[in-house]
Design an enzyme around this catalytic site. Sequence first.
Site, PDB file in Angstrom:
ATOM      1  N   GLU A   1     -35.216  41.696  -6.489  1.00  0.00           N
ATOM      2  CA  GLU A   1     -36.261  42.737  -6.980  1.00  0.00           C
ATOM      3  C   GLU A   1     -36.468  42.586  -8.367  1.00  0.00           C
ATOM      4  O   GLU A   1     -35.429  41.995  -9.282  1.00  0.00           O
ATOM      5  CB  GLU A   1     -35.600  44.204  -6.747  1.00  0.00           C
ATOM      6  CG  GLU A   1     -35.560  44.937  -5.388  1.00  0.00           C
ATOM      7  CD  GLU A   1     -35.013  46.343  -5.337  1.00  0.00           C
ATOM      8  OE1 GLU A   1     -35.272  46.961  -6.184  1.00  0.00           O
ATOM      9  OE2 GLU A   1     -34.462  46.460  -4.499  1.00  0.00           O
TER      10      GLU A   1
ATOM     11  N   GLU B   1     -27.853  47.248  -3.893  1.00  0.00           N
ATOM     12  CA  GLU B   1     -27.405  48.221  -5.062  1.00  0.00           C
ATOM     13  C   GLU B   1     -26.110  49.169  -4.874  1.00  0.00           C
ATOM     14  O   GLU B   1     -26.174  50.166  -5.238  1.00  0.00           O
ATOM     15  CB  GLU B   1     -28.424  48.940  -5.703  1.00  0.00           C
ATOM     16  CG  GLU B   1     -29.432  47.925  -6.049  1.00  0.00           C
ATOM     17  CD  GLU B   1     -30.562  48.689  -7.161  1.00  0.00           C
ATOM     18  OE1 GLU B   1     -30.404  49.733  -7.449  1.00  0.00           O
ATOM     19  OE2 GLU B   1     -31.164  47.775  -7.798  1.00  0.00           O
TER      20      GLU B   1
END
Length: 585
Positions: free
Chosen positions: A494, A405
């Site tokens: 995720e 991220e």
Amino acid sequence: MKLEYSFQRETIDLSGFWHFRIDPENKGESEKWYEEPQVSEWDELYTPASWNEQDSRYTWYIGTAWYTRAFWLPEDWRSKLTLIFFDGVNYKAKVWVNGIYLGEHEGGFTQFAFRAEKALRFGESNRIVVMVDNTLTGKTVPPGAGMNATYFDFFHYGGIHREAYLLSVPKVHFKDVTIRTEIKGKDGILDIDLEIVNELEEECSCNVTMQVIDEDEAITEERTSVTIGPGAEKTIAQQITVENAEFWGPESPRLYTLRTKLAHDDSKGDVKDTRFGIRTVKVEDGKILLNGRPVFLKGFGRHEDFPVLGKALHGAVLRKDYGLMMYIGANSFRTSHYPYSRTHLDLADEKGFLVILETPAVGLRENVERLDDPEIVEKVCRMTREMIQRDKNRPSVIMYSLFNEPGSEREEFRNILMAAKEEARKADPTRPVTFASCRHLDDVALDLVDALCHNFYYGWYSNCGDLEAAAQTLSETLDELHRRFPEKPIIITEFGAGAIAGVHRHPPEMWSEEYQAELIKTYWKVLLSKDYVSGGHIWNFADFRVGQSPRRTTINRKGIFTRTRDPKLAVRVVKNLFTNTPTYR
Ligand code: BDP
């Protein structure tokens, strides 16, 4: 395959109780605590483990702390070289032996070693001192500003988290062994590089033997010889064919050993075993191909986190975790958000898990001024190199994730990604590279990776409580990503929901066990409906400790197991989903 791991080189394990002292005023170095520490005034802590949960005085400690212990060195180590290895110290380490400085290392999750002969006393007791500093800044990797102000979502433990040990090697020894495997019909083709170092004061002519060992028996043997000048290194490249090989895969994680031996006049020489599996991994036409067959990754994002131990997952916990992952039908995980320990990945090789190996480059986003700051780029590249160096021979590692991220909507992210990718390719041209994106359609760097990994929280951080809307957003986003990059497989690295064990709601509501189970079911259906999706990793395998924040109820609750590995309701659901989803599709 037996679970044993032979270790021919002599080692001295430094696990156990060490004297410990925090140094909040940072005066240890100027007061020379590394010279003759007054250990009777120091505390004692166990390593490997974090300092935080061994005593409540240290739970929130961030800064400098000192460790020391004595160890005995046998007389007969004198004629050889001695290295001191650290498998993981979070975050910076400085090391002294008998008051003599050996070196320092930055980065909590990669291995480092120092040559130690200049400081050692053979046939006597020695003292090692390690200064550990886990201070976070905008330029540490990962970055942060304090225990409750990390730019990443896991507890910032400190300490000697993984094994420390001394290793004795002959003066002429194997510095490194690299094995790359290809498949040709029924045979395995091994491309082997052996790096040999000669630290004698004269030229050395050595005979090198390479054997492939299968179940304790040598099935092939190659011999060669090499002459190396004093203080020089040489690399031998050799190809070996293993006829009628059994290939490594989740259904049969077949491992072989390459035994390399080195003999010359002056000493008994060196022996080194390197485990490997024969398998290929490629990304082609939008699929991940393992031994030529398209695979589907079923599994988890995880953490190395356990009560009291902190960031050190001891063997018993690892055994438990693998047992649970296998029970549930998982075949894969990502080492979110840092490379896991050697033992952790040894088990992945043995049990046939498909691992996305991730660097510690997490949290490089809004709070970081420039993502391509040369200091950060240098650290990310070095940690990438150190990670690959340790794990390049593992059959379980199928892909490298270079970031989690990141601020990948910023143009400058491309610069650091290109640098890290180049580093990865240099260290290992065989494995695909990726990063886990949370910017999705706004991401400006997806063209640079081999496979697309995305973390989605529709139904949790957006579309709150609304699984129908979440499914629709997910489906549309995936289709658009695929439209833009049809040649790249997509993995959902995720997705998940927090569930407080024991909270039940009907109809399902956020934070209840029912909602977590429903969200996972909803996502799985969408993933399976898309041909171009090559896998799904639930966030997270188990609840894990985080800093204090209004967004978290003391721990992150997105585990389908609790922090102590008790099942939540989702476990039955996931077992059903995973066991009914084939590995090859
Ligand atoms: C993702 C991060 C992960 C967090 C997770 C969460 O990659 O580290 O723990 O969200 O919010 O954004 O639970």
